[in-house]
Design a protein around this motif. Structure first.
Motif, PDB file in Angstrom:
ATOM      1  N   LYS A 218       0.827  -1.217   0.000  1.00  0.00           N
ATOM      2  CA  LYS A 218       0.000   0.000   0.000  1.00  0.00           C
ATOM      3  C   LYS A 218       0.859   1.265   0.000  1.00  0.00           C
ATOM      4  O   LYS A 218       0.572   2.220  -0.724  1.00  0.00           O
ATOM      5  CB  LYS A 218      -0.919   0.009   1.229  1.00  0.00           C
ATOM      6  N   VAL A 219       1.907   1.267   0.819  1.00  0.00           N
ATOM      7  CA  VAL A 219       2.740   2.477   0.899  1.00  0.00           C
ATOM      8  C   VAL A 219       3.576   2.645  -0.369  1.00  0.00           C
ATOM      9  O   VAL A 219       3.724   3.754  -0.893  1.00  0.00           O
ATOM     10  CB  VAL A 219       3.614   2.470   2.178  1.00  0.00           C
ATOM     11  N   ARG A 220       4.090   1.540  -0.905  1.00  0.00           N
ATOM     12  CA  ARG A 220       4.873   1.615  -2.162  1.00  0.00           C
ATOM     13  C   ARG A 220       4.012   2.220  -3.263  1.00  0.00           C
ATOM     14  O   ARG A 220       4.408   3.159  -3.948  1.00  0.00           O
ATOM     15  CB  ARG A 220       5.333   0.207  -2.554  1.00  0.00           C
ATOM     16  N   ARG A 221       2.786   1.690  -3.392  1.00  0.00           N
ATOM     17  CA  ARG A 221       1.887   2.175  -4.434  1.00  0.00           C
ATOM     18  C   ARG A 221       1.495   3.641  -4.194  1.00  0.00           C
ATOM     19  O   ARG A 221       1.463   4.446  -5.115  1.00  0.00           O
ATOM     20  CB  ARG A 221       0.632   1.297  -4.465  1.00  0.00           C
ATOM     21  N   THR A 230      -4.064   7.469   1.358  1.00  0.00           N
ATOM     22  CA  THR A 230      -3.711   6.083   1.712  1.00  0.00           C
ATOM     23  C   THR A 230      -2.364   6.054   2.406  1.00  0.00           C
ATOM     24  O   THR A 230      -2.166   5.343   3.397  1.00  0.00           O
ATOM     25  CB  THR A 230      -3.607   5.210   0.432  1.00  0.00           C
ATOM     26  N   PHE A 231      -1.417   6.822   1.864  1.00  0.00           N
ATOM     27  CA  PHE A 231      -0.077   6.902   2.448  1.00  0.00           C
ATOM     28  C   PHE A 231      -0.185   7.232   3.938  1.00  0.00           C
ATOM     29  O   PHE A 231       0.365   6.533   4.801  1.00  0.00           O
ATOM     30  CB  PHE A 231       0.717   7.981   1.691  1.00  0.00           C
ATOM     31  N   VAL A 235       0.978   4.731   6.949  1.00  0.00           N
ATOM     32  CA  VAL A 235       2.189   5.151   7.674  1.00  0.00           C
ATOM     33  C   VAL A 235       1.888   5.253   9.173  1.00  0.00           C
ATOM     34  O   VAL A 235       2.647   4.762  10.012  1.00  0.00           O
ATOM     35  CB  VAL A 235       2.724   6.495   7.118  1.00  0.00           C
ATOM     36  N   GLU A 236       0.757   5.860   9.516  1.00  0.00           N
ATOM     37  CA  GLU A 236       0.403   5.977  10.944  1.00  0.00           C
ATOM     38  C   GLU A 236       0.144   4.603  11.546  1.00  0.00           C
ATOM     39  O   GLU A 236       0.582   4.289  12.652  1.00  0.00           O
ATOM     40  CB  GLU A 236      -0.827   6.884  11.123  1.00  0.00           C
ATOM     41  N   GLN A 237      -0.553   3.755  10.796  1.00  0.00           N
ATOM     42  CA  GLN A 237      -0.847   2.421  11.330  1.00  0.00           C
ATOM     43  C   GLN A 237       0.440   1.642  11.567  1.00  0.00           C
ATOM     44  O   GLN A 237       0.616   0.983  12.595  1.00  0.00           O
ATOM     45  CB  GLN A 237      -1.755   1.658  10.364  1.00  0.00           C
ATOM     46  N   ASP A 238       1.375   1.745  10.624  1.00  0.00           N
ATOM     47  CA  ASP A 238       2.619   0.987  10.748  1.00  0.00           C
ATOM     48  C   ASP A 238       3.431   1.446  11.967  1.00  0.00           C
ATOM     49  O   ASP A 238       4.019   0.635  12.688  1.00  0.00           O
ATOM     50  CB  ASP A 238       3.465   1.118   9.478  1.00  0.00           C
TER      51      ASP A 238
END
Ligand code: DP6
Length: 326
Positions: A218-221, A230-231, A235-238
């Motif tokens: 998801k982050v790569r895309r 989405t980023f 990012v926050e979830q990770d």
């Protein structure tokens, strides 16, 4: 410049998908892949001089002889490089960083990326970026991501040969700004190296690792498509998943301070108001607020008005580790 001296600079990086826990601690083969952005403007500059006349390695950090633990870590790393280059010569390493003193931002990523580049060049080794990234990984896992430029992915791999980082987009690809809210000048209570070895004591680590491919994708895309919503969400979830693992390790690691949480809550509100920004925290209480460049001035001024925020630094996407005139 003598034949056995070289100087390099490297930037620290901020991870959007975090590295936490190793499947091989000695080789720093990580439990999961990670994605980061190099931070322009912040850098470590390191000169390495190998000489047959030195009886031991020496390390000078920001103008002072380094403490014995830091010297041992560097010496152990130089042993790997001496092995590759088939030399027994010791080295003098002189390293400086331009991060403002007392920000708690000292970065092993920039340090070992610059050291890898300078030490291998000093010994005349000609390496590809991939080879250099692997070597940097042996010094500090996240350092392998400070070798290539811009937005970088570290493929976890399973052994020394297939665990390295590569650029997924150049620094110019997306005009993000990392607005770093410095809330503490203190040193970390538990450093990342020790923290990685505790990751598997958390019952949440297997779930974090199992879901990592989804978050990476998801982050790569989102980076490739410059899709901020989405980023921000992933990012926050990770970041929070990594901190959940840290907080549920034995012994538990709590890096957040009350003001860290206050900033995280404010950043969520600002995003709900329409300001493109999101937060991420490494192994410390400082909050990295990733913003679109158009909103970075507003984000910075809002962060500065929060009591407990000592300073806000700004960093745009940065270039690769590089040799410079020493
Ligand atoms: C939380 O690369 O500093 O910043 O390999 O022991 O030097 P060592 O660990 P290090 O760990 C970084 C941890 C992190 C997350 C990240 O940068 O991916």
């Amino acid at each position: 410049m003598s034949a056995f001296k070289a100087t390099a600079i490297a930037h620290p990086n901020i991870a959007f998908i975090k590295y936490w826990g190793n499947r091989d601690e000695n080789l720093r083969i990580p439990a999961n892949g990670s994605i980061s952005m190099n931070l322009a403007g912040l850098f470590t500059r390191t000169s390495v001089t190998f000489s047959p006349e030195l009886n031991t390695d020496a390390l000078v950090l920001n103008g002072k002889p380094a403490d014995p633990a830091a010297l041992r870590r560097v010496s152990r790393f130089l042993d790997f490089i001496r092995g590759f280059a088939k030399t027994g010569w010791h080295a003098e390493v002189v390293s400086e960083n331009n991060f403002p003193i007392g920000t708690g931002l000292a970065s092993s990523a920039a340090a070992f990326a610059a050291l890898s580049q300078a030490a291998t060049a000093a010994l005349g080794l000609t390496l590809t970026e991939q080879e250099l990234s692997r070597i940097a990984r042996l010094g500090s896992g996240s350092a392998c991501r400070s070798i290539p430029e811009g937005f970088v992915e570290w493929q976890a791999g399973t052994c020394h040969e297939d665990s390295f980082a590569f650029s997924i987009a150049p620094a110019t690809h997306w005009d993000l700004v990392d607005c770093i809210a410095v809330v503490s000048s203190g040193h970390k209570s538990t450093g990342s190296t020790e923290g990685h070895s505790l990751a598997n004591t958390s019952p949440l680590q297997p779930a974090r690792v199992a879901d990592a491919p989804r978050r990476l994708e998801k982050v790569r895309r989102a980076i490739l498509e410059r899709e901020f919503a989405t980023f921000a969400e992933v990012v926050e979830q990770d970041s929070t998943i990594m901190h959940a693992v840290m907080m549920t390790s034995t012994p538990p690691l709590f890096y957040w301070q009350p003001v860290s949480l206050e900033i995280m809550q404010k950043v969520s509100q600002w995003r709900a108001e329409g300001i493109p920004c999101c937060y991420t925290l490494d192994a410390g209480p400082n909050v990295h607020v990733i913003s679109m460049s158009s909103s970075a001035p507003e984000v910075t001024s809002r962060l500065n008005s929060i009591p407990g925020v000592k300073q806000v630094l700004q960093a745009t996407p940065g270039g690769p580790a590089q040799l410079v005139e020493g």
